[in-house]
Design a protein around this motif. Structure first.
Motif, PDB file in Angstrom:
ATOM      1  N   LEU A  58      -5.142  12.977  10.286  1.00 63.33           N
ATOM      2  CA  LEU A  58      -5.006  13.775   9.077  1.00 63.33           C
ATOM      3  C   LEU A  58      -5.838  13.209   7.916  1.00 63.33           C
ATOM      4  CD1 LEU A  58      -3.393  16.150   7.794  1.00 63.33           C
ATOM      5  CD2 LEU A  58      -1.578  14.508   7.305  1.00 63.33           C
ATOM      6  N   LEU A  59      -6.289  11.957   8.039  1.00 55.47           N
ATOM      7  CA  LEU A  59      -7.013  11.288   6.944  1.00 55.47           C
ATOM      8  C   LEU A  59      -8.241  12.026   6.422  1.00 55.47           C
ATOM      9  CD1 LEU A  59      -6.797   7.448   7.579  1.00 55.47           C
ATOM     10  CD2 LEU A  59      -6.184   8.682   5.513  1.00 55.47           C
ATOM     11  N   LEU A 109      -0.507  10.952   2.801  1.00 53.86           N
ATOM     12  CA  LEU A 109      -0.664   9.506   3.013  1.00 53.86           C
ATOM     13  C   LEU A 109       0.682   8.835   3.257  1.00 53.86           C
ATOM     14  CD1 LEU A 109      -3.415   8.486   0.432  1.00 53.86           C
ATOM     15  CD2 LEU A 109      -3.537   8.295   2.922  1.00 53.86           C
ATOM     16  N   ALA A 110       1.722   9.273   2.554  1.00 51.08           N
ATOM     17  CA  ALA A 110       3.061   8.711   2.780  1.00 51.08           C
ATOM     18  C   ALA A 110       3.505   8.982   4.218  1.00 51.08           C
ATOM     19  CB  ALA A 110       4.060   9.294   1.786  1.00 51.08           C
ATOM     20  N   LEU A 111       3.250  10.181   4.700  1.00 51.16           N
ATOM     21  CA  LEU A 111       3.603  10.499   6.090  1.00 51.16           C
ATOM     22  C   LEU A 111       2.856   9.609   7.072  1.00 51.16           C
ATOM     23  CD1 LEU A 111       3.741  14.399   5.892  1.00 51.16           C
ATOM     24  CD2 LEU A 111       5.670  12.805   6.029  1.00 51.16           C
ATOM     25  N   ILE A 112       1.593   9.336   6.792  1.00 49.56           N
ATOM     26  CA  ILE A 112       0.814   8.441   7.658  1.00 49.56           C
ATOM     27  C   ILE A 112       1.349   7.016   7.564  1.00 49.56           C
ATOM     28  CG2 ILE A 112      -1.456   7.366   7.996  1.00 49.56           C
ATOM     29  CD1 ILE A 112      -2.672  10.119   7.250  1.00 49.56           C
ATOM     30  N   HIS A 113       1.636   6.547   6.338  1.00 48.00           N
ATOM     31  CA  HIS A 113       2.148   5.179   6.162  1.00 48.00           C
ATOM     32  C   HIS A 113       3.463   4.962   6.902  1.00 48.00           C
ATOM     33  CE1 HIS A 113      -0.283   4.735   2.203  1.00 48.00           C
ATOM     34  NE2 HIS A 113      -0.985   4.340   3.240  1.00 48.00           N
ATOM     35  N   PHE A 114       4.303   5.993   6.959  1.00 48.10           N
ATOM     36  CA  PHE A 114       5.602   5.866   7.629  1.00 48.10           C
ATOM     37  C   PHE A 114       5.565   6.392   9.061  1.00 48.10           C
ATOM     38  CE2 PHE A 114       6.687   5.690   3.130  1.00 48.10           C
ATOM     39  CZ  PHE A 114       7.386   4.483   3.122  1.00 48.10           C
ATOM     40  N   ARG A 115       4.349   6.583   9.566  1.00 48.85           N
ATOM     41  CA  ARG A 115       4.104   7.011  10.944  1.00 48.85           C
ATOM     42  C   ARG A 115       4.816   8.314  11.302  1.00 48.85           C
ATOM     43  NH1 ARG A 115       4.370   0.948  12.725  1.00 48.85           N
ATOM     44  NH2 ARG A 115       2.206   0.434  12.358  1.00 48.85           N
ATOM     45  N   THR A 170      -6.301   2.608   3.498  1.00 47.30           N
ATOM     46  CA  THR A 170      -5.520   3.091   4.657  1.00 47.30           C
ATOM     47  C   THR A 170      -6.457   3.414   5.821  1.00 47.30           C
ATOM     48  OG1 THR A 170      -3.797   4.001   3.219  1.00 47.30           O
ATOM     49  CG2 THR A 170      -3.934   4.890   5.456  1.00 47.30           C
ATOM     50  N   ALA A 171      -7.546   4.111   5.534  1.00 47.62           N
ATOM     51  CA  ALA A 171      -8.506   4.459   6.596  1.00 47.62           C
ATOM     52  C   ALA A 171      -9.099   3.207   7.226  1.00 47.62           C
ATOM     53  CB  ALA A 171      -9.611   5.344   6.038  1.00 47.62           C
ATOM     54  N   ARG A 172      -9.465   2.237   6.385  1.00 50.08           N
ATOM     55  CA  ARG A 172     -10.060   0.991   6.899  1.00 50.08           C
ATOM     56  C   ARG A 172      -9.047   0.255   7.795  1.00 50.08           C
ATOM     57  NH1 ARG A 172     -13.002  -1.230   2.387  1.00 50.08           N
ATOM     58  NH2 ARG A 172     -10.944  -1.145   1.499  1.00 50.08           N
ATOM     59  N   ARG A 173      -7.792   0.180   7.385  1.00 47.78           N
ATOM     60  CA  ARG A 173      -6.770  -0.511   8.172  1.00 47.78           C
ATOM     61  C   ARG A 173      -6.486   0.204   9.479  1.00 47.78           C
ATOM     62  NH1 ARG A 173      -2.434  -2.731   3.687  1.00 47.78           N
ATOM     63  NH2 ARG A 173      -3.889  -4.176   2.727  1.00 47.78           N
ATOM     64  N   LEU A 193       0.833  -1.203   0.000  1.00 47.19           N
ATOM     65  CA  LEU A 193       0.000   0.000   0.000  1.00 47.19           C
ATOM     66  C   LEU A 193       0.872   1.258   0.000  1.00 47.19           C
ATOM     67  CD1 LEU A 193      -2.990   0.821   0.072  1.00 47.19           C
ATOM     68  CD2 LEU A 193      -2.794   0.918   2.558  1.00 47.19           C
ATOM     69  N   ALA A 194       1.898   1.267   0.842  1.00 45.65           N
ATOM     70  CA  ALA A 194       2.814   2.414   0.890  1.00 45.65           C
ATOM     71  C   ALA A 194       3.582   2.541  -0.421  1.00 45.65           C
ATOM     72  CB  ALA A 194       3.780   2.264   2.063  1.00 45.65           C
ATOM     73  N   LEU A 195       3.996   1.417  -1.010  1.00 51.22           N
ATOM     74  CA  LEU A 195       4.693   1.444  -2.299  1.00 51.22           C
ATOM     75  C   LEU A 195       3.803   1.997  -3.412  1.00 51.22           C
ATOM     76  CD1 LEU A 195       6.763  -1.861  -2.393  1.00 51.22           C
ATOM     77  CD2 LEU A 195       7.627   0.472  -2.530  1.00 51.22           C
ATOM     78  N   ALA A 196       2.544   1.562  -3.430  1.00 48.17           N
ATOM     79  CA  ALA A 196       1.600   2.058  -4.435  1.00 48.17           C
ATOM     80  C   ALA A 196       1.430   3.568  -4.290  1.00 48.17           C
ATOM     81  CB  ALA A 196       0.256   1.348  -4.303  1.00 48.17           C
ATOM     82  N   ASN A 197       1.333   4.028  -3.059  1.00 42.60           N
ATOM     83  CA  ASN A 197       1.200   5.464  -2.822  1.00 42.60           C
ATOM     84  C   ASN A 197       2.450   6.208  -3.279  1.00 42.60           C
ATOM     85  OD1 ASN A 197      -0.367   7.699  -1.616  1.00 42.60           O
ATOM     86  ND2 ASN A 197       1.402   7.816  -0.262  1.00 42.60           N
TER      87      ASN A 197
END
Length: 150
Positions: free
Chosen positions: A87-88, A75-81, A143-146, A7-11
């Motif tokens: 922020l979503l 979204l990248a910032l959220i994926h990498f915490r 991302t939101a669902r996860r 998911l992070a790679l796709a983003n």
């Protein structure tokens, strides 16, 4: 350390694909059927709008360039915490605004085909740009669902 998920790679791929979609041909237009068609991209379209209407150019620049990239970076910032999942909702709003741009392009195509004396053809960049926007919407939904499950 945060794991690099699909998911992070796709983003992250969208950080490359969005700029590519901005220079890719969206439309090919020409006045007479026998002559070569001119290609129109997001960037060449924006240049033409800037010459005619600065307010509309600012709006389209925000919708076509800023909103999708800001959402992708958020979204990248959220994926990498590096940013809070709170922020979503803001990022989802940015995604909806970016989708509005695809709607506007489609509307312009329909209107132009009805009033245009020459030829108007869609090009591969329109599909790439639309796919990027839809992929971004899907990535944020997943991302939101996860995050809500966690």
């Amino acid at each position: 350390m945060t794991r690099l998920t699909p998911l992070a790679l796709a983003n992250l791929a969208l950080l490359i694909l969005f700029p590519l979609s901005w220079v890719a041909p969206l439309l090919r237009a020409g006045w007479l059927p026998l002559f070569e068609l001119d290609e129109i991209s997001v960037l060449t379209g924006l240049q033409a709008i800037w010459e005619k209407d600065a307010f509309l150019a600012l709006l389209v620049t925000f919708l076509a360039l800023f909103a999708p990239m800001a959402k992708t970076l958020g979204l990248a910032l959220i994926h990498f915490r590096l940013a809070s999942p709170r922020l979503l909702p803001v990022l989802e709003t940015l995604g909806r605004l970016a989708m509005a741009d695809v709607f506007l392009i489609a509307l312009y195509i329909v209107l132009a085909k009805g009033a245009f004396v020459g030829r108007l053809e869609t090009a591969w960049g329109l599909y790439l740009f639309t796919a990027c926007i839809l992929a971004s919407l899907a990535i944020s939904a997943v991302t939101a669902r996860r995050l809500h499950r966690a």
